[in-house]
Design an enzyme around this catalytic site. Structure first.
Site, PDB file in Angstrom:
ATOM      1  N   HIS A 307      47.888  17.905  59.492  1.00  0.00           N
ATOM      2  CA  HIS A 307      48.531  18.646  60.574  1.00  0.00           C
ATOM      3  C   HIS A 307      47.741  19.903  60.842  1.00  0.00           C
ATOM      4  CE1 HIS A 307      51.641  20.491  63.021  1.00  0.00           C
ATOM      5  NE2 HIS A 307      52.103  19.273  63.163  1.00  0.00           N
ATOM      6  N   ASP A 364      55.328  12.020  61.492  1.00  0.00           N
ATOM      7  CA  ASP A 364      55.178  10.661  62.004  1.00  0.00           C
ATOM      8  C   ASP A 364      54.985   9.616  60.915  1.00  0.00           C
ATOM      9  OD1 ASP A 364      55.442  11.260  64.696  1.00  0.00           O
ATOM     10  OD2 ASP A 364      53.364  11.920  64.831  1.00  0.00           O
TER      11      ASP A 364
HETATM   12  N1  CMC Z   1      42.598  11.229  57.610  1.00  0.00           N
HETATM   13  C1  CMC Z   1      41.399  11.547  57.083  1.00  0.00           C
HETATM   14  N2  CMC Z   1      40.811  12.746  57.222  1.00  0.00           N
HETATM   15  C2  CMC Z   1      41.467  13.667  57.939  1.00  0.00           C
HETATM   16  C3  CMC Z   1      42.727  13.425  58.511  1.00  0.00           C
HETATM   17  C4  CMC Z   1      43.289  12.146  58.328  1.00  0.00           C
HETATM   18  N3  CMC Z   1      44.475  11.842  58.854  1.00  0.00           N
HETATM   19  N4  CMC Z   1      43.144  14.518  59.174  1.00  0.00           N
HETATM   20  C5  CMC Z   1      42.186  15.440  59.023  1.00  0.00           C
HETATM   21  N5  CMC Z   1      41.169  14.926  58.264  1.00  0.00           N
HETATM   22  C6  CMC Z   1      39.965  15.640  57.814  1.00  0.00           C
HETATM   23  C7  CMC Z   1      38.978  15.802  58.942  1.00  0.00           C
HETATM   24  O1  CMC Z   1      38.058  14.724  58.981  1.00  0.00           O
HETATM   25  C8  CMC Z   1      38.312  17.111  58.559  1.00  0.00           C
HETATM   26  O2  CMC Z   1      37.420  16.863  57.496  1.00  0.00           O
HETATM   27  P1  CMC Z   1      36.053  17.715  57.351  1.00  0.00           P
HETATM   28  O3  CMC Z   1      36.501  19.119  57.105  1.00  0.00           O
HETATM   29  O4  CMC Z   1      35.356  17.092  56.210  1.00  0.00           O
HETATM   30  O5  CMC Z   1      35.328  17.547  58.661  1.00  0.00           O
HETATM   31  C9  CMC Z   1      39.473  17.939  57.996  1.00  0.00           C
HETATM   32  O6  CMC Z   1      40.386  16.960  57.463  1.00  0.00           O
HETATM   33  C10 CMC Z   1      40.186  18.822  59.000  1.00  0.00           C
HETATM   34  O7  CMC Z   1      40.593  17.981  60.083  1.00  0.00           O
HETATM   35  P2  CMC Z   1      40.597  18.436  61.601  1.00  0.00           P
HETATM   36  O8  CMC Z   1      40.514  17.225  62.453  1.00  0.00           O
HETATM   37  O9  CMC Z   1      39.567  19.511  61.807  1.00  0.00           O
HETATM   38  O10 CMC Z   1      42.023  19.114  61.697  1.00  0.00           O
HETATM   39  P3  CMC Z   1      42.838  19.384  63.006  1.00  0.00           P
HETATM   40  O11 CMC Z   1      43.761  20.496  62.710  1.00  0.00           O
HETATM   41  O12 CMC Z   1      41.917  19.527  64.182  1.00  0.00           O
HETATM   42  O13 CMC Z   1      43.651  18.011  63.249  1.00  0.00           O
HETATM   43  C11 CMC Z   1      45.308  16.342  63.172  1.00  0.00           C
HETATM   44  C12 CMC Z   1      44.977  17.824  62.914  1.00  0.00           C
HETATM   45  C13 CMC Z   1      46.815  16.150  63.057  1.00  0.00           C
HETATM   46  C14 CMC Z   1      44.896  15.955  64.596  1.00  0.00           C
HETATM   47  C15 CMC Z   1      44.561  15.481  62.137  1.00  0.00           C
HETATM   48  O14 CMC Z   1      44.988  15.800  60.821  1.00  0.00           O
HETATM   49  C16 CMC Z   1      44.730  13.980  62.383  1.00  0.00           C
HETATM   50  O15 CMC Z   1      43.972  13.391  63.161  1.00  0.00           O
HETATM   51  N6  CMC Z   1      45.757  13.311  61.728  1.00  0.00           N
HETATM   52  C17 CMC Z   1      46.053  11.928  62.003  1.00  0.00           C
HETATM   53  C18 CMC Z   1      46.853  11.813  63.309  1.00  0.00           C
HETATM   54  C19 CMC Z   1      48.281  12.251  63.127  1.00  0.00           C
HETATM   55  O16 CMC Z   1      48.972  11.874  62.175  1.00  0.00           O
HETATM   56  N7  CMC Z   1      48.784  13.034  64.091  1.00  0.00           N
HETATM   57  C20 CMC Z   1      50.179  13.474  64.124  1.00  0.00           C
HETATM   58  C21 CMC Z   1      50.324  14.945  63.907  1.00  0.00           C
HETATM   59  S1  CMC Z   1      52.040  15.412  63.563  1.00  0.00           S
HETATM   60  C22 CMC Z   1      52.861  15.072  65.056  1.00  0.00           C
HETATM   61  C23 CMC Z   1      52.569  16.075  66.081  1.00  0.00           C
HETATM   62  O17 CMC Z   1      53.234  17.141  66.069  1.00  0.00           O
HETATM   63  O18 CMC Z   1      51.669  15.853  66.915  1.00  0.00           O
END
Ligand code: CMC
Length: 428
Positions: A307, A364
């Protein structure tokens, strides 16, 4: 004199005001930065940028705190009704009994949608995604109530739009599902409460009247409350930006629905179940899927994990996980997907990759398992999220308009070509 932050740029020191919120959240107000220095701030994905100040939702990602108008999510999920929470976020206070009765009556009065809108549904192809239908139908409401296109209307007229939206979205959602199945639509019945009415419209058939199960209605009520608001997330920020152009409420909410649809946001609930199904079909080798999620060459992510703001735990996920166990037990459902989800969570939570990055199950991860248990088809999951989030979007739109916020218009750092002369097509 209040505290300021000092910034040195090109040898010149400037002072920037500090803003402190009621929970001691601190921000540096950079609104005059460009005027005074020529600089803007750059923050891809707005990871560290506050776009507004808001009195609706407080969220502390480090401590796993979520409160609507000061009330902890745990108490609201346990004790409140969804429409009570909707009233709270939109109006700022919990309703008295009289206020609540009047609010529920106003919503019950508007659950029908115009018959001409029912005809639109016939034109969508079989299997059309209900999120696409919901967004279009919500936007279309503005054409059936053209007076709503003036977003500067009186409070009374604005409230009418709010009641219509809250009343009609469950009807639109259930009808979009019925049409996708090529089943006749079921009309709302005023004897039911909000959640029961939705279940009735989803599951009654002309030949077989469905009686809403109280266990299901209670589970749905809780799920909707958990989704009501989450401060400036992708869809809410979208609603505020669209609304800041003085676009009407229907159009602004339709934009929020489309922003929610993506798998990184609300679409994750559908993606989680599809992922768990794939793991099951693939033989249930969880280590293999964990390895895929960690592999930077592989686009696969563990859906329902991670998240932007929660880095220790998502309080909504804690409530939902417990509720999933209770609902499945009460309904006598044994879903192998729940076992896979639990194993996946356990392994991920012990894995250095996930620990280091603060990746935990989000709202989720388990919500889809409850939706499945209560009979909601997978493609409807994100529509359910939209139904829950609707009061939050409305409250945020209303707050933004009442605060007289300016049109949302970020800046950029240009990285394209410098000026060059046009070349005639024959010489290119
Ligand atoms: N699986 C594997 N690696 C992950 C995941 C995941 N679900 N989420 C983040 N990472 C890694 C990402 O690759 C990055 O690694 P590195 O630092 O080595 O490059 C690190 O963790 C930080 O991730 P980010 O993408 O920079 O973080 P963000 O804050 O931009 O993204 C997120 C947050 C929710 C989009 C992301 O965690 C994700 O894609 N999760 C899966 C989709 C999901 O479950 N979304 C629902 C969110 S809750 C409902 C809502 O309110 O929307």
């Amino acid at each position: 004199m209040s505290e300021t932050a000092k910034l040195t740029l090109e040898g010149k020191e400037i002072e920037l005001p500090i803003v402190v919120g009621t929970e001691n959240e601190k921000a540096i107000d950079i609104s005059k930065l460009r005027g005074e220095t020529g600089y803007i701030t750059l923050d891809y994905g707005f990871k560290n940028t506050g776009s507004t100040s808001s009195a609706i939702t407080f969220l502390n990602g480090e401590k796993g705190i979520l409160r609507y108008r000061g009330y902890p999510i745990e108490q609201l999920a346990e004790k409140a009704e969804f429409l009570e929470v909707a009233y709270l976020v939109i109006n700022g206070e919990l309703p008295t009994k009289d206020q609540y009765d009047a609010f529920k009556k106003a919503i019950t009065n508007h659950t029908l949608i115009h018959e001409d809108m029912r005809h639109f549904l016939k034109a969508y192809p079989r299997g059309a995604h209900p999120m696409g239908i919901a967004a279009s139908m919500i936007c279309s409401l503005s054409t059936f109530y053209p007076e709503s296109q003036d977003s500067n209307r009186s409070e009374e007229e604005r409230n009418l739009t709010i009641h219509r939206l809250l009343a009609k979205l469950p009807t639109i959602a259930a009808w979009s599902y019925k049409f996708s199945q090529r089943h006749p639509v079921v009309y709302p019945q005023n004897k039911y409460d909000y959640c029961e009415n939705f279940m009735h419209m989803m599951f009654s058939m002309p030949t077989d009247d469905y009686t809403p199960d109280p266990v299901i209605a209670k589970a749905l009520n809780k799920l909707l409350i958990l989704h009501v608001d989450h401060e400036q997330n992708c869809s809410t920020a979208t609603v505020r930006v669209v609304g800041s152009s003085q676009a009407n409420l229907y159009a602004s909410i339709a934009a929020g629905v489309t922003a929610l649809w993506g798998p990184l946001h609300g679409g994750a609930n559908q993606a989680v179940i599809e992922m768990l199904e794939n793991i099951k079909k693939d033989g249930g080798d969880i280590d293999k899927w964990i390895a895929k999620a960690k592999d930077k060459q592989d686009p696969f992510r563990l859906m329902g994990f991670g998240h932007r703001v929660y880095k220790n735990f998502d309080p909504r996920a804690t409530i939902i996980k417990k509720s999933a166990d209770e609902v499945l037990e009460a309904l006598g459902v044994d879903d192998p997907i729940l076992d896979i989800a639990k194993k996946l969570e356990k392994i991920a939570l012990e894995d250095e990759y996930f620990i280091k990055r603060g990746l935990y199950p989000n709202v989720d991860f388990y919500s889809g398992i409850i939706y499945r248990a209560i009979g909601i088809p997978t493609e409807m999951f994100t529509v359910m999220f939209a139904m829950g989030r609707l009061p939050g979007w409305i409250a945020q739109w209303k707050e933004m308009r009442e605060n007289g916020e300016p049109i949302g218009r970020p800046r950029q750092v240009y990285t394209g070509e410098n000026e060059r002369d046009f070349i005639d097509i024959a010489n290119r």
